[in-house]
Design an enzyme around this catalytic site. Structure first.
Site, PDB file in Angstrom:
ATOM      1  N   LYS A  35      84.709  49.700  21.847  1.00  0.00           N
ATOM      2  CA  LYS A  35      83.412  49.041  21.710  1.00  0.00           C
ATOM      3  C   LYS A  35      83.589  47.526  21.616  1.00  0.00           C
ATOM      4  O   LYS A  35      82.915  46.759  22.295  1.00  0.00           O
ATOM      5  CB  LYS A  35      82.766  49.516  20.402  1.00  0.00           C
ATOM      6  N   ASN A 206      59.974  55.920   6.270  1.00  0.00           N
ATOM      7  CA  ASN A 206      60.271  56.854   7.361  1.00  0.00           C
ATOM      8  C   ASN A 206      59.677  58.239   7.073  1.00  0.00           C
ATOM      9  O   ASN A 206      59.152  58.890   7.975  1.00  0.00           O
ATOM     10  CB  ASN A 206      61.785  56.962   7.571  1.00  0.00           C
ATOM     11  N   ALA A 250      49.803  63.270  18.850  1.00  0.00           N
ATOM     12  CA  ALA A 250      50.286  64.655  18.747  1.00  0.00           C
ATOM     13  C   ALA A 250      51.242  64.964  19.893  1.00  0.00           C
ATOM     14  O   ALA A 250      51.159  64.359  20.968  1.00  0.00           O
ATOM     15  CB  ALA A 250      49.101  65.617  18.780  1.00  0.00           C
ATOM     16  N   CYS A 258      66.760  58.953  13.083  1.00  0.00           N
ATOM     17  CA  CYS A 258      66.247  58.418  11.822  1.00  0.00           C
ATOM     18  C   CYS A 258      65.369  59.408  11.077  1.00  0.00           C
ATOM     19  O   CYS A 258      65.711  59.837   9.982  1.00  0.00           O
ATOM     20  CB  CYS A 258      65.509  57.121  12.090  1.00  0.00           C
TER      21      CYS A 258
HETATM   22  C1  UGA Z   1      62.008  54.946  13.262  1.00  0.00           C
HETATM   23  C2  UGA Z   1      60.994  54.022  12.549  1.00  0.00           C
HETATM   24  O1  UGA Z   1      59.792  53.931  13.307  1.00  0.00           O
HETATM   25  C3  UGA Z   1      61.586  52.626  12.349  1.00  0.00           C
HETATM   26  O2  UGA Z   1      60.678  51.833  11.599  1.00  0.00           O
HETATM   27  C4  UGA Z   1      62.910  52.760  11.594  1.00  0.00           C
HETATM   28  O3  UGA Z   1      63.536  51.490  11.435  1.00  0.00           O
HETATM   29  C5  UGA Z   1      63.848  53.663  12.368  1.00  0.00           C
HETATM   30  O4  UGA Z   1      63.223  54.956  12.526  1.00  0.00           O
HETATM   31  C6  UGA Z   1      65.124  53.786  11.572  1.00  0.00           C
HETATM   32  O5  UGA Z   1      65.073  54.291  10.449  1.00  0.00           O
HETATM   33  O6  UGA Z   1      66.155  53.264  12.014  1.00  0.00           O
HETATM   34  P1  UGA Z   1      62.783  55.281  15.809  1.00  0.00           P
HETATM   35  O7  UGA Z   1      63.546  56.470  15.304  1.00  0.00           O
HETATM   36  O8  UGA Z   1      63.446  54.318  16.715  1.00  0.00           O
HETATM   37  O9  UGA Z   1      62.218  54.412  14.564  1.00  0.00           O
HETATM   38  O10 UGA Z   1      61.527  55.874  16.598  1.00  0.00           O
HETATM   39  P2  UGA Z   1      59.951  55.937  16.449  1.00  0.00           P
HETATM   40  O11 UGA Z   1      59.339  55.082  17.475  1.00  0.00           O
HETATM   41  O12 UGA Z   1      59.519  55.749  15.057  1.00  0.00           O
HETATM   42  O13 UGA Z   1      59.707  57.460  16.877  1.00  0.00           O
HETATM   43  C7  UGA Z   1      60.310  58.540  16.174  1.00  0.00           C
HETATM   44  C8  UGA Z   1      59.896  59.858  16.753  1.00  0.00           C
HETATM   45  O14 UGA Z   1      58.533  60.137  16.427  1.00  0.00           O
HETATM   46  C9  UGA Z   1      59.986  59.956  18.281  1.00  0.00           C
HETATM   47  O15 UGA Z   1      60.560  61.189  18.627  1.00  0.00           O
HETATM   48  C10 UGA Z   1      58.547  59.880  18.741  1.00  0.00           C
HETATM   49  O16 UGA Z   1      58.340  60.564  19.946  1.00  0.00           O
HETATM   50  C11 UGA Z   1      57.830  60.557  17.592  1.00  0.00           C
HETATM   51  N1  UGA Z   1      56.419  60.154  17.450  1.00  0.00           N
HETATM   52  C12 UGA Z   1      56.098  58.882  17.102  1.00  0.00           C
HETATM   53  C13 UGA Z   1      55.412  61.092  17.644  1.00  0.00           C
HETATM   54  O17 UGA Z   1      55.671  62.276  17.955  1.00  0.00           O
HETATM   55  N2  UGA Z   1      54.112  60.713  17.479  1.00  0.00           N
HETATM   56  C14 UGA Z   1      53.762  59.452  17.134  1.00  0.00           C
HETATM   57  O18 UGA Z   1      52.550  59.179  16.989  1.00  0.00           O
HETATM   58  C15 UGA Z   1      54.777  58.509  16.943  1.00  0.00           C
END
Ligand code: UGA
Length: 427
Positions: A35, A206, A250, A258
């Site tokens: 890396k 989270n 949904a 995460c």
């Molecule tokens: C998430 C948090 O949003 C961040 O704030 C945090 O920093 C990060 O985890 C972490 O702890 O490092 P991330 O895992 O990158 O970020 O993704 P998200 O955009 O939050 O989505 C997570 C999951 O939820 C995805 O599978 C997405 O498809 C799903 N999701 C999201 C839904 O099914 N419905 C929604 O309305 C929003």
């Protein structure tokens, strides 16, 4: 400022590059030699929109090394951004945090502020401090702080530069001063707390977001049975500013490295502190049930899955990332294959990672190749490319015009009008 970042995963690398963009001199440390070698040649280990450009732009302020000893000597602040993966029990594995803390303590020769940015259970900072106190050479001073990161994969640079809030957990004025100065160029609300509260804010945030998703998914199931439309319901709920419109989409549920792991780790630490949190268990259960429900619906549409060809659009856990960790696609494909279905798949970014996970699926070059002769098409990730595909062409290629939309990217009426058998989630 001169800062060191230990761990060049998503959080570490993005923080490093963004701190450099803010004018700091940053040294990124990782024990993975490949890396670091690649990073020295400007090659990124992850896909993140805009990161390559930002890395190229800030090359003069970024260095990379595998040595903690070498990396920390000239800096005042050290960010720990190493992984905290789940153990089989669900607890966060903090052994890497312990290892790097030991090394920092062993190699430091002057004051250091050790900031934890990895997602950790509450009271980890306390442990780090105790370990440092035991190991640091006599006469040397240090501080420990917590500075959780809230960036999302795929929108990471924007999130780092424009966070809703910056949370800083400190216990001395010196640590507070250093971190407030470091974040001064970012014009976002700053919340200064004690270390334990900062750690808890991350797990609680989270878990709350995951709860919001499972809540709307549970309502989506009711919508399906009652003949309501989850998109209208979510809009109606979200217009209440106390609830807000975000994270009410949904679908087949959340994945990624995460939410699933942090939920479990939060549940575990709560349990250890004598405060069971069964709500989080329910959140996980609903999330699992969405994938099963989706597979059942496909089975319902195709009658028998044995020997049917199912086209999968999207493998990453969400769009704009190649990340497949805990991606719903994995469980869904496994369930289909268990029933004897043949899988054909395409993802704009995650194909090479997918090839390591599934050897026995047919990988296609685009959406049209997936559709060609398939018995049905399943939307698993809401990539922009899928929203823009030529639906007439897709219809002509499919063996039968069935689209199962796990992310609600299409309008039901429009799809029915086009002649598809179409099912979304909760509508
Ligand atoms: C998430 C948090 O949003 C961040 O704030 C945090 O920093 C990060 O985890 C972490 O702890 O490092 P991330 O895992 O990158 O970020 O993704 P998200 O955009 O939050 O989505 C997570 C999951 O939820 C995805 O599978 C997405 O498809 C799903 N999701 C999201 C839904 O099914 N419905 C929604 O309305 C929003």
């Amino acid at each position: 400022m001169k800062i060191a970042i230990i761990g060049t995963g998503h959080v570490g690398l993005i923080s490093g590059v963004c701190f450099a963009e803010l004018g700091n001199e940053v040294i990124c440390i990782d024990n993975d030699e490949d890396k670091i070698l690649n990073l020295k040649k400007d090659k990124l280990p992850i896909f993140e929109p805009g990161l390559q450009e930002l890395l190229n732009k800030n090359k003069s302020r970024l260095t990379f090394t595998t040595s903690i000893n070498e990396g920390i000597q000239d800096v005042g602040v050290i960010f720990i951004c190493v992984g905290t993966p789940p153990k089989p029990s669900g607890d966060a594995d903090l052994s890497t945090i312990e290892k790097v803390t030991n090394q920092i303590a062993e190699f430091m020769h002057d004051y250091k502020l050790v900031v934890d940015k990895s997602t950790v259970p509450v009271r980890t900072g306390r442990r780090v401090k105790q370990l440092m106190q035991k190991k640091v050479k006599q006469g040397l001073s240090f501080d420990v702080a917590s500075n959780p990161e809230f960036l999302r994969e795929g929108a990471a640079i924007y999130d780092f530069m424009h966070p809703d809030r910056i949370v800083i957990g400190v216990e001395t004025e010196r640590a507070k001063k250093i971190l407030t100065e470091l974040y001064e160029p970012i014009k976002s609300p700053m919340l200064i707390t004690d270390i334990e509260s900062a750690e808890l804010i991350k797990h609680a945030s989270n878990s709350f977001l995951a709860t919001k998703i499972s809540f709307i998914n549970a309502v989506a199931k009711i919508c399906e049975q009652a003949g309501a439309n989850i998109e209208q319901v979510a809009q109606g709920i979200g217009l209440d500013h106390r609830i807000g419109p975000e994270f009410l989409q949904a679908g087949i549920g959340f994945g990624g490295f995460c939410f699933p792991k942090d939920l479990r780790a939060f549940k575990k630490i709560a349990e250890k502190l004598g405060c069971e949190f069964p709500l989080l268990h329910e959140v996980e259960e609903i999330n699992e049930s969405m994938k099963k429900l989706f597979v059942t619906k496909v089975e319902e549409a195709l009658w028998n899955l044995n020997n049917k060809t199912i086209g999968i659009l999207g493998l990453s856990f969400k769009p704009d990332t190649e990340d497949m960790r805990y991606a719903p696609s994995i469980d869904i494909i496994n369930m289909f294959q268990k029933e004897g279905a043949k899988i054909r798949a395409y993802d704009p970014q995650a194909m090479s990672i997918a090839k390591r996970i599934f050897k026995n699926i047919e990988y296609c070059k685009d959406v049209y190749e997936v559709a060609d002769g398939a018995d049905c098409l399943c939307i698993i990730t809401e990539w922009k490319e899928f929203k823009e595909m030529n639906l007439e062409k897709i219809k002509s290629l499919l063996k039968s015009p069935i689209i199962m939309d796990g992310r609600n990217i299409f309008e039901k009426e429009k799809m029915l009008k086009l002649g598809f058998t179409y099912q979304g989630i909760g509508k």
